[in-house]
Motif scaffolding. Sequence first.
Motif, PDB file in Angstrom:
ATOM      1  N   ASP A 147      -2.483  11.252 -62.694  1.00 20.38           N
ATOM      2  CA  ASP A 147      -1.086  10.553 -63.000  1.00 20.38           C
ATOM      3  C   ASP A 147      -0.611   9.942 -61.603  1.00 20.38           C
ATOM      4  OD1 ASP A 147      -0.904  11.078 -65.488  1.00 20.38           O
ATOM      5  OD2 ASP A 147       0.387  12.823 -65.530  1.00 20.38           O
ATOM      6  N   PHE A 148      -1.674   8.983 -60.894  1.00 17.57           N
ATOM      7  CA  PHE A 148      -1.183   8.292 -59.665  1.00 17.57           C
ATOM      8  C   PHE A 148      -0.689   9.415 -58.694  1.00 17.57           C
ATOM      9  CE2 PHE A 148      -0.964   5.114 -62.767  1.00 17.57           C
ATOM     10  CZ  PHE A 148      -1.866   4.065 -62.046  1.00 17.57           C
ATOM     11  N   ASP A 149      -1.548  10.529 -58.558  1.00 19.85           N
ATOM     12  CA  ASP A 149      -1.228  11.212 -57.454  1.00 19.85           C
ATOM     13  C   ASP A 149      -1.879  11.147 -56.088  1.00 19.85           C
ATOM     14  OD1 ASP A 149      -1.404  13.705 -55.803  1.00 19.85           O
ATOM     15  OD2 ASP A 149      -0.856  14.968 -57.225  1.00 19.85           O
ATOM     16  N   THR A 150      -1.211  10.492 -55.210  1.00 15.85           N
ATOM     17  CA  THR A 150      -1.445   9.979 -53.974  1.00 15.85           C
ATOM     18  C   THR A 150      -2.257  11.214 -53.013  1.00 15.85           C
ATOM     19  OG1 THR A 150       0.266   8.229 -53.928  1.00 15.85           O
ATOM     20  CG2 THR A 150      -0.919   8.896 -51.689  1.00 15.85           C
ATOM     21  N   ARG A 151      -1.484  12.191 -53.057  1.00 21.79           N
ATOM     22  CA  ARG A 151      -2.125  13.351 -52.218  1.00 21.79           C
ATOM     23  C   ARG A 151      -3.462  13.824 -52.855  1.00 21.79           C
ATOM     24  NH1 ARG A 151       0.983  17.224 -49.342  1.00 21.79           N
ATOM     25  NH2 ARG A 151       2.715  16.561 -50.588  1.00 21.79           N
ATOM     26  N   GLU A 152      -3.645  14.031 -54.133  1.00 22.30           N
ATOM     27  CA  GLU A 152      -4.855  14.395 -54.381  1.00 22.30           C
ATOM     28  C   GLU A 152      -6.267  13.314 -54.255  1.00 22.30           C
ATOM     29  OE1 GLU A 152      -5.608  17.500 -55.360  1.00 22.30           O
ATOM     30  OE2 GLU A 152      -3.550  17.927 -54.928  1.00 22.30           O
ATOM     31  N   THR A 153      -5.489  12.039 -54.735  1.00 22.66           N
ATOM     32  CA  THR A 153      -6.688  10.996 -54.468  1.00 22.66           C
ATOM     33  C   THR A 153      -7.262  10.904 -52.898  1.00 22.66           C
ATOM     34  OG1 THR A 153      -5.465   9.715 -56.125  1.00 22.66           O
ATOM     35  CG2 THR A 153      -7.136   8.554 -54.572  1.00 22.66           C
ATOM     36  N   LEU A 154      -6.372  10.881 -52.077  1.00 24.11           N
ATOM     37  CA  LEU A 154      -6.778  11.070 -50.582  1.00 24.11           C
ATOM     38  C   LEU A 154      -7.420  12.347 -50.407  1.00 24.11           C
ATOM     39  CD1 LEU A 154      -3.477   9.635 -48.750  1.00 24.11           C
ATOM     40  CD2 LEU A 154      -5.781   8.717 -48.705  1.00 24.11           C
ATOM     41  N   ARG A 155      -6.979  13.359 -51.016  1.00 17.72           N
ATOM     42  CA  ARG A 155      -7.730  14.674 -50.697  1.00 17.72           C
ATOM     43  C   ARG A 155      -9.312  14.475 -50.999  1.00 17.72           C
ATOM     44  NH1 ARG A 155      -7.068  19.502 -54.523  1.00 17.72           N
ATOM     45  NH2 ARG A 155      -8.477  21.302 -53.712  1.00 17.72           N
ATOM     46  N   VAL A 156      -9.472  13.874 -52.103  1.00 16.69           N
ATOM     47  CA  VAL A 156     -11.163  13.645 -52.918  1.00 16.69           C
ATOM     48  C   VAL A 156     -11.555  12.914 -51.743  1.00 16.69           C
ATOM     49  CG1 VAL A 156     -12.469  12.347 -54.235  1.00 16.69           C
ATOM     50  CG2 VAL A 156     -10.280  13.648 -55.079  1.00 16.69           C
ATOM     51  N   ILE A 157     -11.036  11.852 -51.172  1.00 19.16           N
ATOM     52  CA  ILE A 157     -11.923  10.692 -49.996  1.00 19.16           C
ATOM     53  C   ILE A 157     -12.100  11.757 -48.800  1.00 19.16           C
ATOM     54  CG2 ILE A 157     -11.336   8.906 -48.536  1.00 19.16           C
ATOM     55  CD1 ILE A 157      -9.770   7.617 -50.591  1.00 19.16           C
ATOM     56  N   PHE A 158     -11.217  12.601 -48.245  1.00 20.37           N
ATOM     57  CA  PHE A 158     -11.255  13.558 -47.218  1.00 20.37           C
ATOM     58  C   PHE A 158     -12.418  14.348 -47.463  1.00 20.37           C
ATOM     59  CE2 PHE A 158      -6.798  12.464 -46.259  1.00 20.37           C
ATOM     60  CZ  PHE A 158      -7.025  11.352 -45.217  1.00 20.37           C
ATOM     61  N   HIS A 159     -12.841  14.894 -48.822  1.00 23.14           N
ATOM     62  CA  HIS A 159     -13.823  15.860 -48.934  1.00 23.14           C
ATOM     63  C   HIS A 159     -15.056  15.112 -49.299  1.00 23.14           C
ATOM     64  CE1 HIS A 159     -12.032  19.888 -49.241  1.00 23.14           C
ATOM     65  NE2 HIS A 159     -10.701  19.403 -49.803  1.00 23.14           N
TER      66      HIS A 159
END
Length: 675
Positions: A383-395
């Motif tokens: 649902d357009f979660d910015t924190r979780e999307t960035l979290r995936v990139i950082f992982h």
Amino acid sequence: MFTFKSLQISSLAFLASSLSLFAEKLPLQMATNSGAEIDYIIESANKEKGINPNPIIDDATFLRRAYLSIIGRIPTMEETKSFLQNTDSQKRTKLIDQLVYSPGFSSHLFNFYANMLRVQSTKDQFGLGWQLWLRDSVEQNKPYDKLVYEMLSASGHCSENPAVGYYLRDRGMLLDNVSNTAKVFLGTQIGCAQCHDHPFEDWTQKQYYQLAAFGAEIDYRSQTVRDKIRETVAYKRQGQPGMHQLNKKDRRERQRLNKEEARDINSLFRNFNNNAISKSDGKSLKLPDDYKYNDGKPGDVVTPNVLFGSMPKNVEAPSPHAEMGAWITSRSNPMFSKVYANRLWKHALGYGLVEPIDNWTDRSNIAHPDVLDTLVQILHATDFDTRETLRVIFHTKLFQRAMCDFEIRDGRVHDFRGPLLRRMSAEQIYDSLLTLEKGNVDGQENLQQRNKWASYTAEVNKLLTATPQEIIKLDNQADRVEDATRDLVNKSRTLRSEIEKARKEGNKAAVTRGERELKRNYQKINEIRQKIQEEQKMEMSMMTMRNNLRVKDNKFLRASEMATPFRPGSFARDFGASDRVTTDAQHTHASIPQALVMLNGRQIEAITGERGSLAKQMKSARLEADRLNLLYLSIYNCYPTREEQTKLKYVARSRQDIKILAKAMLNSKRFLFIQ
């Protein structure tokens, strides 16, 4: 391999039940597997081209990169030692999650949004409210589509709906606002079509005006204030003959007096129209007088229409500009999700999958199309979660690979064998030096801004709910304050102009003198206001009559807590902080003022001087090795190598030499760049 696509199918029911208004935290396995899917796509594509991935970086380099990329500052010495001494094999994974859910994440992300949206907290009165609203939205992890829709559909006064700041930012410049909206949220530059059909793309001038027509009914005024003034004037006329009872001459005189009364009362609300928008039925947008194409005539009324695709079905929007917001933020609008996913990718890794990030065309090359598709899937599933999307990139493993130290020009495609080497942003340097001086201040808030906004909104509410008798009383009191301070206010206006002129000419002495005199002038104004308020027992501070809600900055708070934009000549502006006039106007170019500040500026002296934080710690370190360790752990976030210990142990014996070494380290590329 457990991929995101396969995992998405099996976890859809979980996501549907667990995601509330603000998306919940993704399970760690889902985040790491999604990151692994991205790595697999990139490494497979690069392998076919004979491109090998860069090696994985060491713990110290990872630690520093993670802190700067995720929360926008270097780690403290204590945070550095804690991580480097940790023997847990999962410590990198745990650190990423720790930082992503820390207050520093929101601070760093706010700067990203403020640059993108051109937030100016000192602009009129709405600016402070918009800044605080955006900061709160980031801290709440508000879904990106919801955040954007709230701005694009906003109306009313800023005190009740601060999101109107998005339109008030470009008050009276509808066409420019539309250009910026398409550029920021759709990655589409249609500005050329404002005056003529786009020379290189398919956008026509008619299409430009059709999109702008969604905002045609926006009126920069407060209808509530108009009604309140009309009510007060009517109250003052109670007991007098009605208009229909007057002859023609007396009726004209009454109308003149009513207008005069309304103008006088309006001075109490003089800034309200600068800080509110309303819907004006019947307003329309017409083609310009010099329109020259066959699909319309000059002066034709333009019907709103979207640039591409179609309007989402079953949209119940309160206004045409809210309809535009619904179309832009719809999941069926492919550009909205792709452009944002690309912006987040660049925020994390230094370069977009598509460059420039705000100018997508049919000729745009996407570095790894399947990665972009995966990021869009993640955005939609969360649902357009910015924190979780960035979290995936950082992982991703990509985030842990050595930097690419080559330059990519003209928006060419990067293969992402590793992230791109880049200098810290102005805010990252500012916050990192603050960390060296004061330690971790991530959770500290600018309460002065909060208090001023709370007082302002309370005062606005009191005005808008006041009775006619109360309005008349307040207006008389405000008139007395204005009369008593008129000359001083005019003098302040002149001084501000002189200061701005001196600043442009580089005359720092004149700027300093002018600011000192301006401060004295403001003090006199405040003293007179306070005296009158006490004499009259005024219930309000007349804050609504001020041009802006500027608050003095606290230099010991992070950049995100400061008034925005930073003033010309300030530390952050010297290092490339955005002037917030155009989107993403920040830069990392070197300059002479930067070199001077890094040698002798307040921040550097506060860190390295006799009374500085490092100097105090040095006094407790008796051995040369301990002093070097302290310097390296604090500034470079690592231990010195044996070679460095051998070369520098003699320097560490002298206080003066160790101070010079500290300054040299702070001025080095090793400190200023994210490696």
